[in-house]
Each structure stands twice: as structure tokens, then as C-alpha cells.
Design an enzyme around this catalytic site. Structure first.
Site, short mmCIF file in Angstrom:
data_model
loop_
_atom_site.label_atom_id
_atom_site.label_comp_id
_atom_site.label_asym_id
_atom_site.label_seq_id
_atom_site.Cartn_x
_atom_site.Cartn_y
_atom_site.Cartn_z
NE ARG A 1 9.75 32.23 -12.36
CZ ARG A 1 10.17 33.42 -12.84
NH1 ARG A 1 9.45 34.12 -13.71
NH2 ARG A 1 11.33 33.90 -12.44
N GLY A 2 8.78 34.47 -9.37
CA GLY A 2 9.64 35.64 -9.34
C GLY A 2 9.39 36.37 -8.03
CB ALA A 3 11.72 37.48 -5.39
NE ARG B 1 8.34 29.36 -4.83
CZ ARG B 1 9.07 29.52 -5.93
NH1 ARG B 1 8.77 30.45 -6.79
NH2 ARG B 1 10.12 28.75 -6.17
CD GLN C 1 12.31 28.64 -13.24
OE1 GLN C 1 13.11 27.85 -13.70
NE2 GLN C 1 11.88 28.56 -12.00
CG ASP D 1 14.35 34.13 -5.09
OD1 ASP D 1 15.17 33.86 -5.99
OD2 ASP D 1 13.13 34.17 -5.27
CG ASN E 1 18.79 34.13 -7.95
OD1 ASN E 1 17.66 34.59 -7.87
ND2 ASN E 1 19.38 33.96 -9.12
CE LYS E 2 14.44 28.98 -9.39
NZ LYS E 2 13.60 28.09 -8.56
O1 MRU Z 1 11.45 29.81 -8.59
P1 MRU Z 1 11.37 31.13 -9.28
O2 MRU Z 1 11.18 31.03 -10.75
O3 MRU Z 1 10.35 32.05 -8.62
O4 MRU Z 1 12.80 31.77 -9.01
C1 MRU Z 1 13.04 33.07 -9.44
C2 MRU Z 1 14.41 33.55 -9.17
O5 MRU Z 1 15.22 32.88 -8.60
C3 MRU Z 1 14.68 34.97 -9.55
O6 MRU Z 1 16.03 35.15 -9.86
C4 MRU Z 1 14.31 35.90 -8.39
O7 MRU Z 1 13.07 35.57 -7.86
C5 MRU Z 1 14.32 37.32 -8.81
S1 MRU Z 1 13.02 37.73 -9.98
C6 MRU Z 1 13.19 39.38 -10.27
#
Ligand code: MRU
Length: 340
Positions: free
Chosen positions: A49-51, A86, A187, A228, A238-239
Site C-alpha cells: 500500500r501507499g501511493a 487500485r 495505518q 494519492d 488522500n486517505k
Molecule cells: O490506502 P492506503 O494505505 O494505500 O492509503 C495511503 C495514503 O492515503 C497515503 O497518504 C498516500 O498513499 C501517500 S503514501 C506516501
């Protein structure tokens, strides 16, 4: 391909392995991501996970599959499947656009491998530049609040927002980090708390609902989050929970910064309303699951809505901290993110 190791990705024996981010911090399990089906499953389950990391993992797998003898047609199909894994984070699409160009080259096996490794190296540099630019904005004695996880787990380097926080801490400017737990998948509570502990950065974990009262009591000096997707008008996906923090920050007069590499910018996306928002399973809201087990507290078949991301309007953002430097609200209003 050469051996490669980041916080949460490994290439060894010409295969891709991922650190299971759903099992952390209780368990440190490296899982095989040797096929498209395996990686897509890991991405859906947020084990990867994480963009930035999603894009890098997909690029590395494609390069490894090419080395293992998959044909150009098979790789093109694999690329399309990975691209759809995703929908919200645009880094995946941006990275795969570059891999597609490599696939079109005559010696595509070497080109894919070089491009995937270049993307990983670039991401490390991007994180470093973000940390340099962002840490200059942190005032001595700061208490910072962050959301979700934007650290080394989510990137190939030191992270985005969390990289800024870690760098500012190294500079002696951070006295405390408030870590929002980030329901539903925690997270913040699982991953950011673990990373800050590893880095010896002082933090306190809070439930998401505690942020407002901390701000009212002037215990938050700035908020740092990742992204994201950044639209051309500066709106940021974002999240889920990021938007509420931005509204609260605005009300309390607290700076709200978004840190991201340029691979998160989508100039062709006019505004936040055009960003696809991933909807996830009801079970994530009706209960919680992890290496600690699975609990459901809601009634059986409770009606649930579970958008994984929200959109923060540009008007609530004090600065977009990119690898290229800090972009101001005036620059965004003047169209700096618009297509060139
Ligand atoms: O669903 P996730 O855990 O992949 O969401 C992650 C986020 O929203 C982060 O803030 C984003 O991807 C940036 S990670 C450097």
C-alpha cells in the site's frame, strides 16, 4: 535483475517479495509477489500500500516477468491488469505509463528492467527532496499531526509527509508527533506508530476523533499528510479522514501541508470531483482484522459505506510540498498544476 531492498520491497533470486503491511507491526512476514494475480491480491488487501509503493511494485513485477520470458503481448496484458488494481492513487498509472514506453522499445526486456530500477532510485531521490523542502517549513519546538502512513513503508525512500517529519526531528525541531490511528484500516496506529518508534521520533497515538480537541487546546502546530492524487486545481485525494483534518485546521488557523512527489500530480484531472474514489468492503467498517485476529462489532448485515479516500479542496491547503519545492496557494490559483 540485481538484488534490491527497500523497507517493504525486495527483489531477490529474480523474484519480487513484499513485506506484509497488514501483519505489521506484530509480524514481519515477507510474502511472494511472483505473479500478477499475487501482486493484485496483495494490493487489494493493502499488504502492499501507499501511493508510490503500489506503482513501484507493479513496475518491478513487470520487469521481472519480462526477464522470465513473458512475451510483449503477455506483458501488455499484465500491465493493464496491474493498472486497474487500485483506482485512486495516480502514481500507479504514471509509473506504468513509463513502463509502457519501455515495453514499446526493441530490446524491451532490458528497457523494462532499467526503467523499473530507475523509478525506484528516482523515488528515493524524490522523498529526499521532499524532506529537505518540507523540513524547512517546520518551526522549532513543533507538535505535528499526521494521518495514515506516508513513510518508508509506503515509498522506496524516507517517505513523503513522514519523511518531512523525520528530517525535521533530526534537525531538533519536533517535540511530539500526534499519530491519528486512521480508521478503518489503522495505518496510523499500526504502521506510522511503528515507523516513528523505529526512528526514535517521540509520538503519541490518538483516535481520529481526538484531533479536534488537541487543536482547540493549541497542541498542534501543523498538520502533514500525503496524497494519492493531486488534481490540476490543487484539490487532493488522500486517505479518508484527511478532509476532516483540513477543515479543523482551517477553523483553528493551523497550517495544513500536503507532501508528495510529482508522480502524484495528475494535470489531466481538472479537480477533486473527477478523482475516482475507491469503495471498499463493509467488513472493514463493521469490525477490524489483522494479525491480532478478526472482530465484528456491528450487527450482522449492518448497512455500511466505506470510501477509502476523500478529497481536500485546494482552498484548505497551506502548501503543496513537492520534490521540486514548496508550491503556494497563489501559485496553484495561477495554474501551476494545469496541463502545460
Ligand atoms: O490506502 P492506503 O494505505 O494505500 O492509503 C495511503 C495514503 O492515503 C497515503 O497518504 C498516500 O498513499 C501517500 S503514501 C506516501
Amino acid at each position: 535483475m540485481q538484488t534490491l531492498q527497500t523497507t517493504s520491497l525486495q527483489v531477490r533470486d529474480n523474484q519480487l517479495w513484499i513485506l506484509d503491511q497488514q501483519a505489521l507491526p506484530q509480524q514481519k512476514n515477507w510474502l511472494p509477489a511472483h505473479s500478477v494475480a499475487q501482486l493484485v491480491d496483495h494490493i487489494h488487501a493493502l499488504r502492499v500500500r501507499g501511493a508510490p509503493l503500489i506503482g513501484l511494485s507493479a513496475s518491478l513485477l513487470l520487469a521481472l516477468l519480462a526477464e522470465q520470458g513473458q512475451t510483449r503481448d503477455q506483458l501488455a496484458q499484465a500491465l493493464d491488469v496491474l493498472r486497474a488494481a487500485r483506482p485512486t492513487a495516480v502514481n500507479l498509472m504514471n509509473n506504468l505509463d513509463r513502463m509502457k514506453l519501455a515495453l514499446a522499445q526493441g530490446s524491451y526486456v532490458a528497457a523494462l528492467s532499467q526503467e523499473a530500477l530507475r523509478l525506484v532510485e528516482e523515488d528515493k531521490q524524490l522523498c529526499d527532496s521532499i524532506a529537505t523542502a518540507g523540513s524547512a517549513l517546520v518551526k522549532p519546538g513543533s507538535q505535528l499531526l499526521t494521518h495514515c502512513n506516508t513513510g518508508g513503508l509506503a515509498t522506496a525512500g524516507v517517505g513523503t509527509a513522514l519523511g518531512v517529519i523525520a528530517r525535521a526531528h533530526q534537525q531538533g525541531k519536533v517535540v511530539n508527533v500526534w499519530v491519528g490511528e486512521t480508521r478503518p484500516l489503522l495505518q496510523g496506529g499500526r504502521l506510522t506508530a511503528w515507523e516513528l518508534g523505529e526512528l526514535s521520533v517521540p509520538y503519541q497515538l490518538i483516535t481520529d476523533s481526538m484531533a479536534a480537541s488537541l487543536m482547540a487546546r493549541q497542541q498542534v502546530d501543523a498538520i502533514w499528510v500525503g496524497a494519492d492524487r493531486i488534481a490540476a486545481n490543487g484539490d487532493v485525494a488522500n486517505k479518508i479522514g484527511t478532509y476532516s483534518l483540513a477543515v479543523l485546521a482551517h477553523y483553528h488557523g493551523i497550517p495544513f501541508y500536503v507532501a508528495a512527489p510529482h508522480t502524484t500530480l495528475d494535470r489531466l484531472c481538472p479537480d477533486g470531483a473527477a478523482i475516482p474514489i475507491e469503495q471498499r468492503a463493509a467488513s472493514e467498517v463493521a469490525g477490524v482484522a489483522g494479525s491480532f485476529g478478526h472482530v465484528q462489532w456491528a450487527p450482522e448485515n449492518a448497512a455500511v459505506t466505506n470510501p477509502a479516500f476523500d478529497v481536500t479542496p485546494a482552498a484548505l491547503i497551506s502548501g503543496w510540498v513537492l520534490d521540486t519545492g514548496v508550491v503556494t496557494p497563489d501559485e496553484v490559483a495561477a495554474g501551476i498544476f494545469q496541463p502545460t
